[in-house]
Design an enzyme around this catalytic site. Structure first.
Site, short mmCIF file in Angstrom:
data_model
loop_
_atom_site.label_atom_id
_atom_site.label_comp_id
_atom_site.label_asym_id
_atom_site.label_seq_id
_atom_site.Cartn_x
_atom_site.Cartn_y
_atom_site.Cartn_z
N LYS A 1 0.85 -1.20 0.00
CA LYS A 1 0.00 0.00 0.00
C LYS A 1 0.88 1.24 0.00
O LYS A 1 1.89 1.28 0.69
CB LYS A 1 -0.86 -0.02 1.27
CG LYS A 1 -1.49 1.32 1.62
CD LYS A 1 -1.34 1.69 3.11
CE LYS A 1 0.05 2.11 3.52
NZ LYS A 1 0.14 2.79 4.82
N ASP B 1 -5.47 0.44 8.35
CA ASP B 1 -5.22 0.31 6.91
C ASP B 1 -5.79 -0.98 6.32
O ASP B 1 -5.72 -1.18 5.10
CB ASP B 1 -3.70 0.31 6.63
CG ASP B 1 -3.09 1.69 6.74
OD1 ASP B 1 -3.84 2.69 6.74
OD2 ASP B 1 -1.86 1.77 6.82
#
Ligand code: C5P
Length: 265
Positions: A9, A133
């Protein structure tokens, strides 16, 4: 056997707005994902097991608790599905701002979901409980994240854009970086990451000044369109106009740094 990619990410921009009463920070961030990442495999088994391979397996083993086994336990509690043998090929540096642990947890959930017919949409609440996240990683697509990062709005990405990931080999604690944020709201995020910032860069650089060296070197490369730190660091990334420029920049980094050319997805 289910093989599930756990793409790294990136936060193309990360604006910290306020410290909330619950101790988390209210964010506006632009999530993106790259082709390079960890790989999670899951298969039904007589008894639960978990093993790791890959360059960063030892680093993660040292951490004790890991998000993959926690994700599997949450899935089992909610949906049952029996025991599984899970393996994690750990290719991403640990505690490095590119969501390795979150990506792994999300990939484990997607794999378990595929095995047992549970759609991704049914697992966002489990994902949220595992970490800020993890919902973004479960979605796995370009999105704006608000709140702790869990309120997601998909946005068009720029698939195929060459990206260089660089980590100087210093693990930084996300909690400590957030604790050092100076409390100044520098304003909202626009959709164009070029107009944005990473508000965690200054606090992360207090802990690991070498991040400044990485950013300076990345920004000086030919054909860079954006050089920035991701998440709470210490991994930094640069976007390039061409694969050739990205490969050339990879060869210009300091020996000993982890350097990975890849592409946005
Ligand atoms: O949610 P997660 O466990 O990944 O967050 C790790 C730490 O990062 C939290 O304990 C908190 O200190 C900090 N954090 C924060 N604000 C966020 C996300 C994380 O303060 N939006």
């Amino acid at each position: 056997m289910i093989v599930e990619a756990a793409p790294a990410k990136l936060n193309l921009a990360l604006h910290v707005r306020t410290l909330r009463a619950d101790g988390y920070h209210e964010l506006e961030t632009l999530f993106a994902f790259v082709e390079h990442g960890d790989v999670v495999t899951v298969e039904p088994a007589e008894a639960d097991s978990f093993s790791m391979t890959g360059a960063f397996a030892a680093a993660l083993a040292g951490e004790g608790d890991n998000l993959v086994t926690r994700a599997a336990a949450s899935f089992a509690q909610r949906f049952r599905g029996g025991a599984h043998a899970i393996t994690l090929d750990k290719r991403l540096p640990v505690a490095s701002g590119i969501g390795g642990g979150s990506a792994d947890a999300a990939a484990a959930l997607r794999a378990l979901g595929r095995l047992h017919g549970v759609p991704n949409e049914a697992m966002f609440d489990i994902a949220e409980a595992l970490g800020s996240d993890v919902p973004a990683c479960l979605l796995g697509k370009s999105a704006i994240g608000r709140g702790r990062g869990e309120r997601l709005e998909p946005v068009p990405g720029r698939p195929g854009t060459p990206v260089l990931l660089v980590n100087p080999g210093v693990a930084v604690s996300t909690a400590e970086v957030f604790r050092r944020w100076d409390g100044v709201d520098r304003g909202p995020m626009a959709l164009d990451p070029l107009a944005g910032r990473n508000d965690l860069e200054a606090p992360a650089r207090q802990i690991a000044p070498v991040i400044g060296d990485v950013l300076e070197l990345l920004a000086a490369q030919p054909d860079v369109t954006l050089a920035r730190m991701s998440g709470s660091g210490a991994t930094c990334f640069a976007l390039f106009d061409s694969e050739g420029a990205c490969e050339a920049a990879a060869r210009s980094m300091r020996p000993g740094w982890w350097v990975q050319p890849t592409r946005l997805i």
